[in-house]
Scaffold this active site. Structure first.
Site, PDB file in Angstrom:
ATOM      1  N   GLN A  26       3.073  10.073   1.341  1.00 38.28           N
ATOM      2  CA  GLN A  26       4.539   9.485   1.438  1.00 38.28           C
ATOM      3  C   GLN A  26       5.160   9.955  -0.033  1.00 38.28           C
ATOM      4  OE1 GLN A  26       2.561   5.132   2.275  1.00 38.28           O
ATOM      5  NE2 GLN A  26       4.525   4.848   3.176  1.00 38.28           N
ATOM      6  N   CYS A  45       6.566  -0.323   6.939  1.00 39.60           N
ATOM      7  CA  CYS A  45       6.160   0.686   5.967  1.00 39.60           C
ATOM      8  C   CYS A  45       7.221   1.301   5.262  1.00 39.60           C
ATOM      9  CB  CYS A  45       5.784   1.876   6.840  1.00 39.60           C
ATOM     10  SG  CYS A  45       4.992   3.485   6.312  1.00 39.60           S
ATOM     11  N   LEU A  46       6.916   1.831   3.927  1.00 37.01           N
ATOM     12  CA  LEU A  46       7.897   2.218   2.935  1.00 37.01           C
ATOM     13  C   LEU A  46       8.441   3.378   3.613  1.00 37.01           C
ATOM     14  CD1 LEU A  46       6.527   1.325  -0.343  1.00 37.01           C
ATOM     15  CD2 LEU A  46       7.940   0.245   0.708  1.00 37.01           C
ATOM     16  N   HIS A  71      -3.889   1.017   7.646  1.00 42.31           N
ATOM     17  CA  HIS A  71      -2.500   1.575   7.783  1.00 42.31           C
ATOM     18  C   HIS A  71      -2.460   2.829   6.970  1.00 42.31           C
ATOM     19  CE1 HIS A  71       1.954   0.975   7.722  1.00 42.31           C
ATOM     20  NE2 HIS A  71       1.807   1.786   6.697  1.00 42.31           N
ATOM     21  N   GLU A  72      -3.018   2.573   5.593  1.00 39.67           N
ATOM     22  CA  GLU A  72      -2.817   3.666   4.627  1.00 39.67           C
ATOM     23  C   GLU A  72      -3.639   4.776   5.015  1.00 39.67           C
ATOM     24  OE1 GLU A  72      -0.514   3.334   2.799  1.00 39.67           O
ATOM     25  OE2 GLU A  72      -0.265   1.082   2.971  1.00 39.67           O
ATOM     26  N   HIS A 128      -2.022   7.451   7.374  1.00 41.95           N
ATOM     27  CA  HIS A 128      -1.115   8.139   6.677  1.00 41.95           C
ATOM     28  C   HIS A 128      -1.880   9.322   6.136  1.00 41.95           C
ATOM     29  CE1 HIS A 128       2.488   5.942   6.540  1.00 41.95           C
ATOM     30  NE2 HIS A 128       2.029   4.969   5.875  1.00 41.95           N
ATOM     31  N   GLY A 166       0.732  -1.258  -0.119  1.00 45.99           N
ATOM     32  CA  GLY A 166      -0.038  -0.021  -0.006  1.00 45.99           C
ATOM     33  C   GLY A 166       0.704   1.247  -0.087  1.00 45.99           C
TER      34      GLY A 166
END
Ligand code: NI
Length: 181
Positions: free
Chosen positions: A54, A102-103, A144-145, A148, A49
């Site tokens: 991000q 997470c990226l 999670h997304e 953000h 995701g």
């Protein structure tokens, strides 16, 4: 299409509340290619995701897709999801714990508790309304997304930081046996 640079923890944009996407933006071809770039970037870095903040755009856009990859070897697959201006409602008090990465938080995994089942409201990439229910891994990824978009990362959701692990140590000590294959 182009690869976008992923912001890392410490970058102020990750802590901002993202703005809703407008219809004017959606009809702009540049915005549509931005979404394609987000998908390409997510896949290039083996993410499941990615949220727009991000990649330096503080807008309410998330993309998600799961197919077996190096970072998440033992997770269920789901097809590409592009969501604009999403909102979620928990459908049960049942919580599920899972390991998240997470990226934007490189080389770390930690155990996070999320709602097991949610309903999701929002818009697709053409601003058509969408509504669906999600559970399990998909529900975790969406939560999670959406975090953000609200300036949160998974670390904020950890009730016990003692599970926080570097990737090598996660693989060595914590990864379920079946996922090591
Ligand atoms: Ni993330």
């Amino acid at each position: 299409m182009a690869l976008l640079e992923v912001e890392k923890l410490g970058s102020p944009i990750l802590r901002k509340i993202a703005e809703p996407v407008t219809l004017e933006e959606v009809i702009d071809p540049l915005f549509q290619s931005f979404i394609d770039d987000m998908v390409e970037t997510m896949e290039k870095f083996d993410g499941v995701g990615l949220a727009s903040p991000q990649v330096s755009k503080s807008k309410q856009v998330i993309v998600a897709r799961s197919n077996t990859n190096a970072r998440y070897a033992n997770t269920p697959d789901f097809p590409l999801l592009v969501l604009l201006n999403p909102n979620i409602t928990p459908l049960s008090d049942v919580m599920i714990d899972s390991w998240e990465g997470c990226l934007s938080v490189q080389d770390l995994r930690g155990k996070v508790s999320r709602h097991a089942k949610i309903s999701v409201e929002g818009f697709d990439r053409r601003m058509n309304p969408v509504f669906f229910e999600a559970e399990g891994f998909l529900a975790i990824v969406i939560q999670h997304e959406i975090d953000h978009l609200n300036g949160k990362v998974f670390l904020d959701r950890m009730s016990d930081l003692s599970t926080l692990s570097h990737l090598a140590e996660f693989s060595r000590y914590w990864m379920p046996q079946s996922a090591k294959a």
